[in-house]
Motif scaffolding. Sequence first.
Motif, PDB file in Angstrom:
ATOM      1  N   MET A 287       0.842  -1.186   0.000  1.00  0.00           N
ATOM      2  CA  MET A 287       0.000   0.000   0.000  1.00  0.00           C
ATOM      3  C   MET A 287       0.883   1.244   0.000  1.00  0.00           C
ATOM      4  SD  MET A 287      -3.177   0.788   2.602  1.00  0.00           S
ATOM      5  CE  MET A 287      -4.199  -0.620   2.230  1.00  0.00           C
ATOM      6  N   SER A 288       0.653   2.134  -0.967  1.00  0.00           N
ATOM      7  CA  SER A 288       1.456   3.360  -1.046  1.00  0.00           C
ATOM      8  C   SER A 288       1.168   4.272   0.136  1.00  0.00           C
ATOM      9  CB  SER A 288       1.150   4.131  -2.326  1.00  0.00           C
ATOM     10  OG  SER A 288       1.436   3.355  -3.443  1.00  0.00           O
ATOM     11  N   LYS A 289       2.230   4.892   0.617  1.00  0.00           N
ATOM     12  CA  LYS A 289       2.115   5.765   1.779  1.00  0.00           C
ATOM     13  C   LYS A 289       2.624   7.154   1.424  1.00  0.00           C
ATOM     14  CE  LYS A 289       2.638   3.752   6.314  1.00  0.00           C
ATOM     15  NZ  LYS A 289       3.503   3.514   7.449  1.00  0.00           N
ATOM     16  N   TYR A 290       1.922   8.157   1.925  1.00  0.00           N
ATOM     17  CA  TYR A 290       2.285   9.549   1.653  1.00  0.00           C
ATOM     18  C   TYR A 290       2.354  10.326   2.954  1.00  0.00           C
ATOM     19  CZ  TYR A 290       1.215   8.208  -3.072  1.00  0.00           C
ATOM     20  OH  TYR A 290       1.218   7.544  -4.265  1.00  0.00           O
ATOM     21  N   LEU A 291       3.306  11.253   3.019  1.00  0.00           N
ATOM     22  CA  LEU A 291       3.401  12.153   4.161  1.00  0.00           C
ATOM     23  C   LEU A 291       2.954  13.532   3.692  1.00  0.00           C
ATOM     24  CD1 LEU A 291       4.340  12.606   7.130  1.00  0.00           C
ATOM     25  CD2 LEU A 291       6.562  13.292   6.197  1.00  0.00           C
ATOM     26  N   ILE A 292       1.862  14.009   4.271  1.00  0.00           N
ATOM     27  CA  ILE A 292       1.320  15.323   3.925  1.00  0.00           C
ATOM     28  C   ILE A 292       1.623  16.256   5.091  1.00  0.00           C
ATOM     29  CG2 ILE A 292      -0.744  16.587   3.194  1.00  0.00           C
ATOM     30  CD1 ILE A 292       0.102  14.186   1.332  1.00  0.00           C
ATOM     31  N   VAL A 293       2.426  17.286   4.816  1.00  0.00           N
ATOM     32  CA  VAL A 293       2.919  18.175   5.863  1.00  0.00           C
ATOM     33  C   VAL A 293       2.352  19.572   5.652  1.00  0.00           C
ATOM     34  CG1 VAL A 293       4.988  19.112   6.978  1.00  0.00           C
ATOM     35  CG2 VAL A 293       5.074  16.857   5.875  1.00  0.00           C
ATOM     36  N   GLY A 294       1.516  20.007   6.575  1.00  0.00           N
ATOM     37  CA  GLY A 294       1.006  21.378   6.513  1.00  0.00           C
ATOM     38  C   GLY A 294       1.856  22.233   7.432  1.00  0.00           C
ATOM     39  N   LEU A 295       2.409  23.315   6.902  1.00  0.00           N
ATOM     40  CA  LEU A 295       3.246  24.178   7.737  1.00  0.00           C
ATOM     41  C   LEU A 295       2.412  25.287   8.381  1.00  0.00           C
ATOM     42  CD1 LEU A 295       6.616  24.556   5.798  1.00  0.00           C
ATOM     43  CD2 LEU A 295       5.907  22.826   7.449  1.00  0.00           C
ATOM     44  N   GLY A 296       2.757  25.579   9.622  1.00  0.00           N
ATOM     45  CA  GLY A 296       2.067  26.622  10.372  1.00  0.00           C
ATOM     46  C   GLY A 296       2.665  26.722  11.763  1.00  0.00           C
TER      47      GLY A 296
ATOM     48  N   ILE B  52      -5.109   8.891   7.154  1.00  0.00           N
ATOM     49  CA  ILE B  52      -6.252   8.735   6.258  1.00  0.00           C
ATOM     50  C   ILE B  52      -5.968   7.576   5.304  1.00  0.00           C
ATOM     51  CG2 ILE B  52      -7.562   9.852   4.386  1.00  0.00           C
ATOM     52  CD1 ILE B  52      -8.023  11.167   7.132  1.00  0.00           C
ATOM     53  N   ARG B  53      -6.946   6.692   5.154  1.00  0.00           N
ATOM     54  CA  ARG B  53      -6.847   5.633   4.148  1.00  0.00           C
ATOM     55  C   ARG B  53      -7.872   5.934   3.071  1.00  0.00           C
ATOM     56  NH1 ARG B  53      -4.272   0.799   6.098  1.00  0.00           N
ATOM     57  NH2 ARG B  53      -3.286   1.317   8.071  1.00  0.00           N
ATOM     58  N   TRP B  54      -7.401   5.986   1.837  1.00  0.00           N
ATOM     59  CA  TRP B  54      -8.275   6.360   0.723  1.00  0.00           C
ATOM     60  C   TRP B  54      -7.746   5.730  -0.558  1.00  0.00           C
ATOM     61  CZ3 TRP B  54      -7.309   9.996  -3.432  1.00  0.00           C
ATOM     62  CH2 TRP B  54      -8.444  10.355  -4.150  1.00  0.00           C
ATOM     63  N   LYS B  55      -8.624   5.040  -1.276  1.00  0.00           N
ATOM     64  CA  LYS B  55      -8.273   4.410  -2.560  1.00  0.00           C
ATOM     65  C   LYS B  55      -6.999   3.576  -2.466  1.00  0.00           C
ATOM     66  CE  LYS B  55     -10.828   7.276  -5.707  1.00  0.00           C
ATOM     67  NZ  LYS B  55     -10.886   7.952  -6.992  1.00  0.00           N
ATOM     68  N   GLY B  56      -6.910   2.768  -1.414  1.00  0.00           N
ATOM     69  CA  GLY B  56      -5.760   1.876  -1.272  1.00  0.00           C
ATOM     70  C   GLY B  56      -4.451   2.574  -0.934  1.00  0.00           C
ATOM     71  N   ARG B  57      -4.559   3.804  -0.462  1.00  0.00           N
ATOM     72  CA  ARG B  57      -3.358   4.559  -0.094  1.00  0.00           C
ATOM     73  C   ARG B  57      -3.486   5.038   1.346  1.00  0.00           C
ATOM     74  NH1 ARG B  57      -4.863   5.072  -5.168  1.00  0.00           N
ATOM     75  NH2 ARG B  57      -3.288   5.051  -6.808  1.00  0.00           N
TER      76      ARG B  57
ATOM     77  N   GLU C  29       9.984  11.474  -2.153  1.00  0.00           N
ATOM     78  CA  GLU C  29       9.145  11.883  -3.292  1.00  0.00           C
ATOM     79  C   GLU C  29       7.652  11.645  -3.031  1.00  0.00           C
ATOM     80  OE1 GLU C  29      11.056   7.872  -4.295  1.00  0.00           O
ATOM     81  OE2 GLU C  29      11.728   9.796  -3.483  1.00  0.00           O
ATOM     82  N   ASN C  30       7.340  10.900  -1.967  1.00  0.00           N
ATOM     83  CA  ASN C  30       5.938  10.685  -1.573  1.00  0.00           C
ATOM     84  C   ASN C  30       5.516  11.626  -0.439  1.00  0.00           C
ATOM     85  OD1 ASN C  30       5.590   8.748  -3.474  1.00  0.00           O
ATOM     86  ND2 ASN C  30       5.199   7.072  -2.084  1.00  0.00           N
ATOM     87  N   THR C  31       6.251  12.721  -0.299  1.00  0.00           N
ATOM     88  CA  THR C  31       5.856  13.729   0.685  1.00  0.00           C
ATOM     89  C   THR C  31       5.285  14.924  -0.072  1.00  0.00           C
ATOM     90  OG1 THR C  31       7.968  14.952   0.709  1.00  0.00           O
ATOM     91  CG2 THR C  31       7.775  13.045   2.205  1.00  0.00           C
ATOM     92  N   LEU C  32       4.462  15.705   0.613  1.00  0.00           N
ATOM     93  CA  LEU C  32       3.989  16.971   0.047  1.00  0.00           C
ATOM     94  C   LEU C  32       3.906  17.974   1.184  1.00  0.00           C
ATOM     95  CD1 LEU C  32       3.012  18.420  -2.542  1.00  0.00           C
ATOM     96  CD2 LEU C  32       0.678  17.902  -1.811  1.00  0.00           C
TER      97      LEU C  32
END
Length: 191
Positions: free
Chosen positions: A1-10, A50-55, A85-88
Motif C-alpha cells: 500500500m502506497s504511503k504519503y506524508l502530507i505536511v502542513g506548515l504553520g 487517512i486511508r483512501w483508494k488503497g493509499r 518523493e511521496n511527501t507533500l
Amino acid sequence: MSKYLIVGLGNIGAEYAHTRHNIGFDVVDAFVQKHGGSFKIDRLAEIAEIRWKGRIFVCIKPTTYMNLSGKSFKYWMDKEKIAVENTLTIVDDLALPLSKIRVRPSGSDAGHNGLKDIQAVLGSDKYPKLRFGIGNNYPKGMQVEFVLGKWFPEETSVIQKKITACVEVIEQMATIGLEKTMNLANNLNFE
C-alpha cells in the motif's frame, strides 16, 4: 500500500489560527476532514492517518513552530518509512499572487523559514511542495504583520476555493502522480 506524508506548515497557538502563514494547517485540516479523519497529538506533531483508494496518508501539522518544521518532517518520514518523493509540504508563498497555487517536485525555500529548516534537515531541496499564493498586498515594512495576519474579508471566497483545490492536489498526487498534478494545478487561476 502506497504511503504519503502530507505536511502542513504553520504555527501552533490560537493567535496563529487561520492566518496566512498557517494556510498549510488549514489545507491539511480540510483534507483530513473531507476524509472523515481526526488529529491526535503525537511526537512533534498533530497527526491524522487517512486511508483512501488503497493509499495511506500520514498527515501532520508540526508542533515545533515554523522555524523547526524539519525536525517533525524528518521524524515522521523516517518513522513511517515514506520516500521523500511521496511527501507533500503545503506552505504559504508571498511571491505568488493570491490567484495561484504552484506544485513543484523541488525548489528553493524562497526565504520561508519552515522550508529552510526542512531543507537543512534533509540536506536537499528535492522534496515536493504545494505553494499557496498569499500575494504581497502590504505596505512597505509590514511583511511580518501581513504574513501573520488574518485574510481580508474580500479574500475569503478565493481562499475557500483554493483550499478545496489543494485538497484535490493531495488526492491527485497519490492517484495520477506529481507531474500530471503539476500540469493541472499550476494552470489554475482563482478569482
